[in-house]
Design a protein around this motif. Structure first.
Motif, mmCIF file in Angstrom:
data_model
loop_
_atom_site.group_PDB
_atom_site.id
_atom_site.type_symbol
_atom_site.label_atom_id
_atom_site.label_comp_id
_atom_site.label_asym_id
_atom_site.label_seq_id
_atom_site.Cartn_x
_atom_site.Cartn_y
_atom_site.Cartn_z
ATOM 1 N N ARG A 159 0.837 -1.212 0.000
ATOM 2 C CA ARG A 159 0.000 0.000 0.000
ATOM 3 C C ARG A 159 0.865 1.252 0.000
ATOM 4 O O ARG A 159 0.536 2.250 -0.631
ATOM 5 N N SER A 160 1.981 1.180 0.678
ATOM 6 C CA SER A 160 2.876 2.327 0.743
ATOM 7 C C SER A 160 3.440 2.690 -0.623
ATOM 8 O O SER A 160 3.590 3.865 -0.932
ATOM 9 N N VAL A 161 3.744 1.682 -1.437
ATOM 10 C CA VAL A 161 4.371 1.964 -2.735
ATOM 11 C C VAL A 161 3.401 1.956 -3.902
ATOM 12 O O VAL A 161 3.720 2.474 -4.974
ATOM 13 N N ARG A 162 2.200 1.389 -3.738
ATOM 14 C CA ARG A 162 1.251 1.305 -4.851
ATOM 15 C C ARG A 162 -0.115 1.903 -4.550
ATOM 16 O O ARG A 162 -1.039 1.778 -5.331
ATOM 17 N N GLY A 163 -0.283 2.511 -3.394
ATOM 18 C CA GLY A 163 -1.546 3.175 -3.091
ATOM 19 C C GLY A 163 -2.405 2.376 -2.127
ATOM 20 O O GLY A 163 -2.291 1.162 -2.028
ATOM 21 N N ARG A 164 -3.265 3.096 -1.442
ATOM 22 C CA ARG A 164 -4.081 2.486 -0.374
ATOM 23 C C ARG A 164 -5.067 1.430 -0.863
ATOM 24 O O ARG A 164 -5.497 0.589 -0.105
ATOM 25 N N THR A 165 -5.445 1.511 -2.130
ATOM 26 C CA THR A 165 -6.469 0.588 -2.625
ATOM 27 C C THR A 165 -5.885 -0.630 -3.353
ATOM 28 O O THR A 165 -6.635 -1.424 -3.920
ATOM 29 N N VAL A 166 -4.568 -0.795 -3.322
ATOM 30 C CA VAL A 166 -3.957 -1.925 -4.026
ATOM 31 C C VAL A 166 -4.445 -3.251 -3.426
ATOM 32 O O VAL A 166 -4.678 -3.357 -2.228
ATOM 33 N N ARG A 167 -4.635 -4.219 -4.305
ATOM 34 C CA ARG A 167 -5.050 -5.552 -3.857
ATOM 35 C C ARG A 167 -3.836 -6.447 -3.790
ATOM 36 O O ARG A 167 -3.007 -6.457 -4.691
ATOM 37 N N CYS A 168 -3.746 -7.207 -2.725
ATOM 38 C CA CYS A 168 -2.647 -8.145 -2.535
ATOM 39 C C CYS A 168 -3.196 -9.568 -2.629
ATOM 40 O O CYS A 168 -4.202 -9.891 -1.998
ATOM 41 N N THR A 169 -2.518 -10.375 -3.417
ATOM 42 C CA THR A 169 -2.877 -11.777 -3.531
ATOM 43 C C THR A 169 -1.645 -12.594 -3.182
ATOM 44 O O THR A 169 -0.560 -12.311 -3.692
ATOM 45 N N HIS A 170 -1.810 -13.570 -2.296
ATOM 46 C CA HIS A 170 -0.640 -14.379 -1.959
ATOM 47 C C HIS A 170 -0.868 -15.843 -2.324
ATOM 48 O O HIS A 170 -1.981 -16.350 -2.304
ATOM 49 N N ARG A 171 0.249 -16.451 -2.703
ATOM 50 C CA ARG A 171 0.278 -17.879 -3.039
ATOM 51 C C ARG A 171 1.571 -18.441 -2.485
ATOM 52 O O ARG A 171 2.522 -17.713 -2.222
ATOM 53 N N GLN A 172 1.593 -19.763 -2.371
ATOM 54 C CA GLN A 172 2.781 -20.429 -1.867
ATOM 55 C C GLN A 172 3.235 -21.535 -2.796
ATOM 56 O O GLN A 172 2.408 -22.193 -3.431
ATOM 57 N N PHE A 173 4.538 -21.725 -2.841
ATOM 58 C CA PHE A 173 5.135 -22.875 -3.510
ATOM 59 C C PHE A 173 5.717 -23.725 -2.397
ATOM 60 O O PHE A 173 6.564 -23.264 -1.628
ATOM 61 N N LEU A 174 5.231 -24.959 -2.277
ATOM 62 C CA LEU A 174 5.711 -25.877 -1.251
ATOM 63 C C LEU A 174 6.413 -27.050 -1.909
ATOM 64 O O LEU A 174 5.917 -27.623 -2.880
ATOM 65 N N TRP A 175 7.584 -27.414 -1.377
ATOM 66 C CA TRP A 175 8.310 -28.574 -1.866
ATOM 67 C C TRP A 175 8.803 -29.380 -0.691
ATOM 68 O O TRP A 175 9.407 -28.810 0.199
#
Length: 168
Positions: A64-80
Motif C-alpha cells: 500500500r505504501s508503494v502502490r496506493g491504499r487501494t492496491v489488492r494483494c494476492t498471496h500464493r505459496q510454492f511448497l516442496w
C-alpha cells in the motif's frame, strides 16, 4: 510457456541449474511465498511452512505504501515437496522445473515488472526483471532496524510512485 511470456524471463545457465538443484536438495521442506500487487511480485523463502498473519499484513502495508491504499494483494505459496502430491525426486530437476514454471506463470499472469525479494532467496531462479532485496518479513517483525532498512529501500525505489499515488 504461459501465453504472453517469453522464455527469457527465466534465465538459467547450466551452472545455475546445478547450483539450484544443489540448493533444493535439502532435507528441510521448501516454502516460498509469492505476493502480487499490481505489477510487483514480492517473494520470500519462509522459515516456516506457512506465513503468519502478521507477515502477510506487513507485506500488504508495504505494498500500500508503494502502490496506493487501494492496491489488492494476492498471496500464493510454492511448497516442496508437494503436500499431497507424488513423491518426486528433489535432485532430479523436477523441483527446479516446477518452481521455474510456477514463477513464470506468476510473472505472466500478473504482468509483473519488478520483484522485491524479502530475506534470503538463494533457492530462487534468477529472473530477468529488476529487483530490490530487503530483509525478511520475519526479521522486520522482530527487529526495528531491519524494518527501517526495508522502508529505506522501498522509499528510495518508489519515490516517484508515492507522488503518483498521493502517498507522499
Amino acid at each position: 510457456i504461459v501465453s504472453g511470456q517469453s522464455e527469457s524471463a527465466m534465465n538459467f545457465s547450466q551452472h545455475d541449474r546445478l547450483d539450484l538443484r544443489s540448493n533444493l536438495s535439502t532435507e528441510k521442506p521448501l516454502s516460498i511465498l509469492f505476493v502480487t500487487t499490481d505489477d510487483l511480485l514480492w517473494v520470500e523463502q519462509l522459515e516456516e511452512q506457512s506465513p503468519s498473519e502478521e507477515q502477510l499484513q506487513l507485506i500488504a502495508a508495504m505494498a500500500r505504501s508503494v502502490r496506493g491504499r487501494t492496491v489488492r494483494c494476492t498471496h500464493r505459496q510454492f511448497l516442496w515437496p508437494p503436500r499431497n502430491g507424488p513423491e518426486l525426486d528433489i535432485v532430479s530437476g523436477e523441483s527446479l522445473d516446477m518452481l521455474s514454471g510456477y514463477m513464470q506463470r506468476m510473472i505472466a499472469d500478473h504482468k509483473c515488472k519488478y520483484v522485491i525479494r524479502l530475506g534470503s532467496c538463494e533457492k530462487l531462479p534468477a529472473l530477468n526483471l529488476p529487483f530490490d532485496d530487503i530483509p525478511s518479513s520475519s526479521d522486520m517483525l522482530h527487529d526495528g532496524v531491519s524494518k527501517r532498512a526495508a522502508w529505506s529501500v522501498l522509499r528510495r525505489r518508489f519515490r516517484s510512485s508515492e507522488d503518483a499515488y498521493g502517498n507522499g
